[in-house]
Design a protein around this motif. Structure first.
Motif, short mmCIF file in Angstrom:
data_model
loop_
_atom_site.label_atom_id
_atom_site.label_comp_id
_atom_site.label_asym_id
_atom_site.label_seq_id
_atom_site.Cartn_x
_atom_site.Cartn_y
_atom_site.Cartn_z
N LEU A 198 0.82 -1.20 0.00
CA LEU A 198 0.00 0.00 0.00
C LEU A 198 0.86 1.26 0.00
O LEU A 198 0.52 2.26 -0.64
CB LEU A 198 -0.95 0.01 1.20
CG LEU A 198 -2.10 -1.00 1.13
CD1 LEU A 198 -2.95 -0.92 2.39
CD2 LEU A 198 -2.97 -0.75 -0.10
N LEU A 199 1.98 1.24 0.72
CA LEU A 199 2.87 2.39 0.69
C LEU A 199 3.53 2.54 -0.67
O LEU A 199 3.73 3.65 -1.16
CB LEU A 199 3.95 2.24 1.77
CG LEU A 199 3.50 2.46 3.21
CD1 LEU A 199 4.67 2.19 4.16
CD2 LEU A 199 2.97 3.87 3.42
N LYS A 204 -3.18 8.62 -5.20
CA LYS A 204 -3.31 10.06 -4.95
C LYS A 204 -4.73 10.46 -4.60
O LYS A 204 -4.96 11.52 -4.01
CB LYS A 204 -2.83 10.84 -6.17
CG LYS A 204 -1.35 10.62 -6.50
CD LYS A 204 -0.94 11.36 -7.76
CE LYS A 204 0.55 11.17 -8.04
NZ LYS A 204 0.90 9.76 -8.25
N SER A 205 -5.71 9.67 -4.99
CA SER A 205 -7.10 10.04 -4.74
C SER A 205 -7.73 9.13 -3.71
O SER A 205 -7.33 7.97 -3.54
CB SER A 205 -7.91 9.97 -6.05
OG SER A 205 -8.08 8.62 -6.45
N ASP A 206 -8.77 9.66 -3.04
CA ASP A 206 -9.49 8.86 -2.05
C ASP A 206 -10.20 7.68 -2.70
O ASP A 206 -10.34 6.62 -2.08
CB ASP A 206 -10.51 9.75 -1.32
CG ASP A 206 -9.85 10.76 -0.41
OD1 ASP A 206 -8.67 10.58 -0.08
OD2 ASP A 206 -10.52 11.75 -0.04
N GLN A 209 -7.71 4.91 -3.23
CA GLN A 209 -7.36 4.41 -1.90
C GLN A 209 -8.49 3.54 -1.35
O GLN A 209 -8.24 2.49 -0.75
CB GLN A 209 -7.08 5.58 -0.96
CG GLN A 209 -6.72 5.16 0.48
CD GLN A 209 -5.43 4.38 0.53
OE1 GLN A 209 -4.37 4.91 0.24
NE2 GLN A 209 -5.51 3.11 0.91
N SER A 210 -9.72 3.97 -1.55
CA SER A 210 -10.87 3.19 -1.07
C SER A 210 -10.93 1.82 -1.74
O SER A 210 -11.21 0.81 -1.09
CB SER A 210 -12.17 3.95 -1.34
OG SER A 210 -12.21 5.15 -0.59
N ALA A 211 -10.63 1.79 -3.04
CA ALA A 211 -10.64 0.52 -3.75
C ALA A 211 -9.56 -0.42 -3.22
O ALA A 211 -9.79 -1.63 -3.07
CB ALA A 211 -10.44 0.76 -5.25
N LEU A 212 -8.37 0.12 -2.94
CA LEU A 212 -7.29 -0.71 -2.41
C LEU A 212 -7.61 -1.21 -1.00
O LEU A 212 -7.33 -2.36 -0.66
CB LEU A 212 -5.98 0.09 -2.40
CG LEU A 212 -5.31 0.27 -3.76
CD1 LEU A 212 -4.21 1.31 -3.68
CD2 LEU A 212 -4.76 -1.06 -4.25
N GLU A 246 -2.46 6.54 -11.36
CA GLU A 246 -2.05 6.90 -10.00
C GLU A 246 -1.03 5.96 -9.40
O GLU A 246 -0.23 6.36 -8.55
CB GLU A 246 -3.28 6.98 -9.08
CG GLU A 246 -4.22 8.12 -9.41
CD GLU A 246 -5.28 8.32 -8.36
OE1 GLU A 246 -5.04 7.93 -7.19
OE2 GLU A 246 -6.36 8.86 -8.69
N THR A 247 -1.05 4.69 -9.79
CA THR A 247 -0.17 3.71 -9.14
C THR A 247 0.91 3.16 -10.07
O THR A 247 1.89 2.57 -9.59
CB THR A 247 -0.98 2.51 -8.62
OG1 THR A 247 -1.51 1.77 -9.73
CG2 THR A 247 -2.13 2.98 -7.72
#
Length: 319
Positions: A198-199, A204-206, A209-212, A246-247
């Motif tokens: 995860l780090l 960059k977006s919520d 992040q929510s999906a991860l 983003e990733t």
């Protein structure tokens, strides 16, 4: 008795010397002086660290050592002719030579790492590769053993490296007991990642992040792009495009990394058979998990389990 030499220099980072505690506690555990630790420098005087603390040292000499460990600095160490000469000649006076964190740059500068695998702190790994293209730099490893040359990642990884040395010298049980006395869970295997999935992804977006976060909590599910997109409140097409932007990875590859990380923790912390671990983290079968481990860590799940404090020799018979 094995003579251990820590090579220090002006501006070395004190955390490098944490590895010395591993050898100290091995002596305590065995109630005998198996290791004799020395601190070596060009001047042989008190050497100032990057944070202002000083360490008394002995001057470089031709005396033999079993192991020489080159400490790291906050940045890339500044070399001197005498320091490089001592490092260059180290393999002729020691059974094994190691570098902690950015100490790898000193080894590379001498040419000792040409044609070898090596690692260093992930922040500077690409610079190491650029400066020394003949070195096979693996930027996401805790430590690497290539013949008689050992290299480790960031400063705390020097402790893992030293524990691995104790394990080779004195056996895994002694290494485990030393780790417990140092209040460490256990030594990390060399093939482990320097940082968590995860780090590493750093969305960059919520929404991403929510999906991860959803994926990490539902690893047993199929976790299709459509399912992850729903968690992010995006269409599948929008999600896939945003996720990669983003990733830098596809959703499928990121999910695999999350599963590998979860499986590694289960292999280290439990005695569940490999089939159970594979099922719990969402791999279709143990063979797919094995292939994923080899890609990520360079070794199969069973190798990770052998480093676990809960490992018993008969575990792998039924794994």
């Amino acid at each position: 008795m094995q003579r251990i030499g820590f090579v220090i220099f002006h501006g070395f980072q004190m955390m490098s010397l944490a590895a010395a505690s591993v050898f100290e506690f091995a002596n305590i555990e065995l109630e005998e002086s198996v290791y004799d630790v020395h601190y070596l420098s060009e001047t042989g005087a008190a050497v100032r660290s990057s944070f202002g603390m000083t360490t008394q040292s002995e001057a470089f000499s031709a005396e033999p050592f079993d192991t020489l460990l080159i400490c790291g600095g906050v940045g890339i160490p500044e070399s001197t002719p005498a320091l490089l000469d001592f490092v260059r000649e180290a393999p002729s006076r020691a059974r094994r030579v190691a570098a902690i964190c950015t100490g790898t740059f000193l080894l590379a500068e001498t040419g000792l790492l040409d044609g070898r695998r090596a690692t260093t702190h992930w922040l500077l790994a690409r610079e190491l590769a650029e400066r020394h293209p003949n070195v096979d730099v693996e930027e996401d490893r805790i430590f690497i053993i290539d013949g008689d040359i050992w290299t480790s990642a960031g400063m705390s990884a020097g402790v893992d490296l030293a524990l691995a040395m104790v394990e080779k010298d004195l056996g895994i049980e002694v290494a485990r007991k030393v780790a417990r006395k140092l209040v460490l869970y256990h030594r990390r295997a060399g093939g482990q990642s320097q940082f968590s999935t995860l780090l590493e992804l750093e969305p960059k977006s919520d929404r991403i992040q929510s999906a991860l976060t959803y994926a990490k909590s539902h690893l047993r599910s199929t976790l299709s792009v459509e399912e992850l997109a729903a968690a992010a409140n995006l269409s599948a097409r929008q999600f896939s495009r945003a996720f990669r932007a983003e990733t830098g990875q596809s959703p499928a590859k990121a999910v695999e990394h999350l599963r590998i990380e979860a499986a590694r923790l289960m292999m280290e912390q439990t005695r569940h058979p490999v089939e159970v671990v594979a099922r719990e983290v969402g791999f279709a079968d143990r063979e797919r998990m094995r292939r994923a481990f080899v890609r990520a860590f360079g070794q199969p799940p069973q190798a990770i389990r052998r480093q676990s404090p809960v490992y018993e020799p008969d575990d792998l018979a039924t794994a």
